[in-house]
Design an enzyme around this catalytic site. Sequence first.
Site, PDB file in Angstrom:
ATOM      1  N   ARG A  79      11.653   2.352   3.130  1.00 33.28           N
ATOM      2  CA  ARG A  79      11.015   1.656   4.230  1.00 33.28           C
ATOM      3  C   ARG A  79      11.972   0.550   4.664  1.00 33.28           C
ATOM      4  O   ARG A  79      12.623  -0.082   3.820  1.00 33.28           O
ATOM      5  CB  ARG A  79       9.683   1.056   3.811  1.00 33.28           C
ATOM      6  CG  ARG A  79       8.891   0.491   4.990  1.00 33.28           C
ATOM      7  CD  ARG A  79       7.642  -0.177   4.500  1.00 33.28           C
ATOM      8  NE  ARG A  79       6.816  -0.668   5.573  1.00 33.28           N
ATOM      9  CZ  ARG A  79       5.747  -0.017   6.038  1.00 33.28           C
ATOM     10  NH1 ARG A  79       5.411   1.151   5.549  1.00 33.28           N
ATOM     11  NH2 ARG A  79       5.011  -0.548   6.984  1.00 33.28           N
ATOM     12  N   LYS A  81      23.720  -9.864   1.055  1.00 34.09           N
ATOM     13  CA  LYS A  81      25.131 -10.272   1.044  1.00 34.09           C
ATOM     14  C   LYS A  81      25.877  -9.716   2.243  1.00 34.09           C
ATOM     15  O   LYS A  81      27.074  -9.906   2.367  1.00 34.09           O
ATOM     16  CB  LYS A  81      25.804  -9.773  -0.238  1.00 34.09           C
ATOM     17  CG  LYS A  81      25.194 -10.308  -1.516  1.00 34.09           C
ATOM     18  CD  LYS A  81      25.896  -9.693  -2.712  1.00 34.09           C
ATOM     19  CE  LYS A  81      25.116  -9.989  -4.001  1.00 34.09           C
ATOM     20  NZ  LYS A  81      25.490  -9.062  -5.078  1.00 34.09           N
ATOM     21  N   ARG A 110       0.826  -1.201   0.000  1.00 38.73           N
ATOM     22  CA  ARG A 110       0.000   0.000   0.000  1.00 38.73           C
ATOM     23  C   ARG A 110       0.873   1.270   0.000  1.00 38.73           C
ATOM     24  O   ARG A 110       0.682   2.167  -0.807  1.00 38.73           O
ATOM     25  CB  ARG A 110      -0.891  -0.014   1.243  1.00 38.73           C
ATOM     26  CG  ARG A 110      -1.896   1.101   1.331  1.00 38.73           C
ATOM     27  CD  ARG A 110      -2.575   1.061   2.692  1.00 38.73           C
ATOM     28  NE  ARG A 110      -3.035  -0.273   2.996  1.00 38.73           N
ATOM     29  CZ  ARG A 110      -4.287  -0.680   2.805  1.00 38.73           C
ATOM     30  NH1 ARG A 110      -5.172   0.144   2.326  1.00 38.73           N
ATOM     31  NH2 ARG A 110      -4.632  -1.915   3.104  1.00 38.73           N
ATOM     32  N   THR A 111       1.826   1.330   0.895  1.00 37.96           N
ATOM     33  CA  THR A 111       2.684   2.514   1.001  1.00 37.96           C
ATOM     34  C   THR A 111       3.521   2.698  -0.263  1.00 37.96           C
ATOM     35  O   THR A 111       3.662   3.794  -0.793  1.00 37.96           O
ATOM     36  CB  THR A 111       3.603   2.394   2.237  1.00 37.96           C
ATOM     37  OG1 THR A 111       2.787   2.227   3.386  1.00 37.96           O
ATOM     38  CG2 THR A 111       4.469   3.630   2.415  1.00 37.96           C
ATOM     39  N   HIS A 146       6.199   6.761  10.759  1.00 37.22           N
ATOM     40  CA  HIS A 146       5.644   6.598   9.417  1.00 37.22           C
ATOM     41  C   HIS A 146       4.983   7.939   9.092  1.00 37.22           C
ATOM     42  O   HIS A 146       3.765   8.049   9.049  1.00 37.22           O
ATOM     43  CB  HIS A 146       4.639   5.446   9.424  1.00 37.22           C
ATOM     44  CG  HIS A 146       4.147   5.045   8.070  1.00 37.22           C
ATOM     45  ND1 HIS A 146       4.725   5.485   6.890  1.00 37.22           N
ATOM     46  CD2 HIS A 146       3.126   4.238   7.699  1.00 37.22           C
ATOM     47  CE1 HIS A 146       4.066   4.956   5.868  1.00 37.22           C
ATOM     48  NE2 HIS A 146       3.090   4.201   6.326  1.00 37.22           N
TER      49      HIS A 146
END
Lengths: 314, 158
Positions: free
Chosen positions: A105, A84, A55-56, A133
């Site tokens: 994010r 890695k 969604r974001t 957020h």
Amino acid sequence: MSNPLYRRDVISIGDLSRTDLEFIVNRSAELKQSGPLPLLKDRLIASCFFEASTRTRLSFETAVQRLGGTLIGFSDSGNTSAKKGETLSDSIQMIASYADAIIMRHPQEGSARLAAEVAGVPVINGGDGANQHPTQTLLDLVSIAECQGRLDGLSVALVGDLKYGRTVHSLAQALGHFNPTFYFVSPDALVMPAYIEDSLTAMGIRFCRVGSLEEVIPMVDVLYMTRVQKERLDPTEYTHIASQFILKADMLAQARSNLRVMHPLPRVDEIHPSVDRTPFAYYFQQAENGVYARQALLSGVMNEADELSFPGGR
Amino acid sequence: MSAMNRDKMLVEAIQSGTVVDHIPAGKGLTILGRLQLKNAEVRLTVGLNLPSHGGGLKDLIKIDEWRFTESDAAEMALFAPRATVNIIEDYRVVRKFPIGLPERFVGVFKCPNTNCITHNEPVDTRFSVLAADDAVKLKCHYCERAFADSLFIEQGSL
């Protein structure tokens, strides 16, 4: 005059002043009105999702593309060099040398702040673990201003999990700039943390705890619902307690005509579908505003002008 | 010799360096541990459970040839907020100051939040000190969480 967000990192809602928030709310309304403008033309934005969040990510990427920007990036860390063992600092420095801004994010708290310190381009936090957020809060403010016609002096009920819900913590903090009256409605086990209440007291904000949804409905302009997660409560009590925090259409009989029901989505069962058909439901418009709020933010960070203008005219 | 004179002699009996005095009894070994982490070679003399002026007991640490700066002293502040630091030169106290809580700690403590990014990245931890009433909290610059000072006092080294 340059706008207050130009070249800024946007990491934490606490970094944004009332002026910053008003700029985003106004710019968002203008962009919703104007339709797409090429405010990110010739800009390359990196969309770095070290943790999946459909969604974001889609909302951010829609905002970039609607403004004529181009994107590079990844939607989870599975195929990146983080696997890695590369440090986040190194990854971000490399990406910053390619792109004009970074949206990120990441599952760990503090990752966005760290990235902003090592990146030579603006970093926008799309969620750092359980911490911040900020764009969720921005779209909440945009939606509140849109449906109420103002931000100042509103009565707002925050309902549900107020203990762990970062959304309500950030919203309380941001609305604190606009002299609100808060009503907190939650199970006893999930009340607003003391540190949030203390900071509201220090800001001179009025708030009180209210025992039930019915009691608070006639008193408020905004009813902000959140989900009570099963795992936060004793399983034997869950059904009984959670049912007290479920909103149904018939409970809104005493509501003010301007009351709007909001929710960060996804909802589970805390808003009954019967509410969707009432004039009070606003959560889908709220979700749509996510794109406009993010357009407003990105256009401000990437363009110096404080008026909505762009090279070459519309 | 009275207890007071004996105490005074202990404080002044190094040629040059630092004496950390009025450490709460029982905290001396914690401070000792942190000093040895900062400088494993340093020559230390320790007094535990010495009589204190105001009655009760205290710990005391003498550090040869290392004159504390205020920031060295500030690192000890969570463990012994009321201790005093005496800077010694030529057997005499040339400077004396209380250990005070600094505004921030940089690179001193681990973040108690195990999901904080500082555990995985080559970066100094940074905490701002929030002191209200008698409670002291440290707020992480990165994960933005605030923690009671007791969480840092219990933890070992960085």
